[in-house]
Design an enzyme around this catalytic site. Structure first.
Site, short mmCIF file in Angstrom:
data_model
loop_
_atom_site.label_atom_id
_atom_site.label_comp_id
_atom_site.label_asym_id
_atom_site.label_seq_id
_atom_site.Cartn_x
_atom_site.Cartn_y
_atom_site.Cartn_z
N GLU A 287 24.93 48.57 -41.29
CA GLU A 287 26.00 47.92 -42.03
C GLU A 287 27.34 48.40 -41.49
OE1 GLU A 287 26.14 47.62 -46.47
OE2 GLU A 287 28.02 48.73 -46.22
N LYS B 245 31.20 53.57 -37.08
CA LYS B 245 31.07 54.50 -35.97
C LYS B 245 29.61 54.56 -35.55
CE LYS B 245 35.03 57.42 -37.16
NZ LYS B 245 35.50 58.80 -37.44
N HIS C 275 27.68 39.54 -45.93
CA HIS C 275 27.81 39.86 -47.34
C HIS C 275 28.63 38.76 -48.02
CE1 HIS C 275 27.08 44.48 -47.11
NE2 HIS C 275 26.52 43.89 -46.07
N TYR D 16 32.09 42.32 -47.18
CA TYR D 16 33.00 41.25 -47.61
C TYR D 16 33.88 41.81 -48.70
CZ TYR D 16 34.08 36.37 -49.04
OH TYR D 16 34.68 35.16 -49.32
N GLY E 266 29.62 41.61 -57.12
CA GLY E 266 30.94 42.15 -56.79
C GLY E 266 31.55 42.91 -57.96
#
Length: 312
Positions: free
Chosen positions: A7, A286, A66, A39, A97
């Protein structure tokens, strides 16, 4: 062999975009099952998210978009879903959300869609309306095609091994997950957790309750006490005191990095109990930490070299 996925989130500056594309190339080279892109609340990063997703569509790795539905009308939600489908996306993580800024739970902020399950249903409905049929080439007959029913979408949903912060009980969490599957979800990805038994117990309970879809464990390398405190604050998980003590007992960022990577490796090994299992790694955009975890678990392809460690 066990599978893995990542992700990441859309960059908000030119420097962050350059750094992300460098990491993205290395992440793609590992050939993950998919890469999901977050998102922002109320669609605040829709264009940025879509840009990263479109880039991923040019790679061999399937992207997962997402989507959150807080505050949307049905028309708004349908338009946004259609925009993502038109871009070529066929894999989604459907989320209700968080409340918009200035609102709290219990106030009227949800809009027309009251749950992730309703968003799952709407994604399927929009996809079915958009592409009831598609043409498929017939091998050996140039120019000949046959009609097939519309392409299906993969829709993942969130799962919470230690309970959703707003849930009253384990039973409510399991009922919610069952409802999402009944609505058409075909994959679950868990909130982060810190002990393997939390995930393994949850999967066992879900199976007994009747959940049949795959439940991927979400794992985040925790590389500093500060990050651990922040994650506990955001997720309202229990503080893993043993991990916190280990991180605090070493004196340098490099040593804390090693502690966090080893914890994520041990956690991954413990939850990978079968050949068809997988792990979903939260990257913080990363590559170093997640590639080190894959290397420690034995999932890093031979063609990819382990990165030089950086302070997190």
């Amino acid at each position: 062999m066990a599978r893995f996925s990542f992700e990441l989130y859309p960059p908000r500056s030119e420097a962050a975009e350059r750094a992300l594309h460098e990491s993205l190339g290395l992440l793609v080279a590992t050939r993950p099952e998919f890469i999901s892109v977050t998102y922002g609340a109320s669609g605040s990063t829709r264009d940025l998210s879509l840009g990263v997703l479109r880039h991923l569509l040019t790679t061999p790795v399937p992207p997962m978009a997402h989507l959150t539905c807080v505050g949307w009308t049905y028309d708004e939600a349908s338009r946004i879903i259609r925009e993502f489908l038109d871009a070529g996306l066929t894999s989604f993580l459907a989320l209700r959300g968080d409340p918009p800024q200035g609102f709290v739970e219990g106030e009227d902020f949800l809009g027309d869609l009251k749950s992730a399950g309703e968003l799952v249903q709407l994604i399927h409905r929009v996809q079915a309306e958009k592409a009831q049929f598609h043409e498929e080439a017939i091998p050996g007959l140039p120019g000949a095609v046959r009609l097939r029913s519309g392409r299906k979408v993969t829709i993942a949903v969130a799962a919470f091994p230690n309970g959703h912060p707003r849930s009253r009980s384990v039973e409510q969490d399991l009922d919610t997950l069952l409802a999402k599957e009944a609505a058409g979800a075909n994959l679950a990805i868990t909130q982060l957790f810190f002990e393997a038994d939390d995930y393994l117990r949850f999967v066992e309970q879900a199976r007994r309750a009747g959940v049949t879809m795959r439940i991927l464990p979400g794992i985040m390398p925790i590389l500093s006490p500060q990050r651990l405190h922040r994650m506990v604050e955001l997720t309202q998980e229990r503080m893993p005191t043993a991990l916190l003590r280990r991180l605090e007992s070493v004196g340098s960022p490099e040593a804390q990095y090693d502690v966090g990577i080893q914890h994520a490796i041990e956690l991954s090994r413990a939850v990978l109990t079968g050949p068809d299992d997988g792990i979903h790694l939260y990257t913080f955009n990363k590559h170093e930490a997640v590639l080190d975890v894959l290397d420690g678990v034995g999932l890093l392809p031979d063609t990819v070299t382990t990165p030089i460690k950086e302070n997190a």
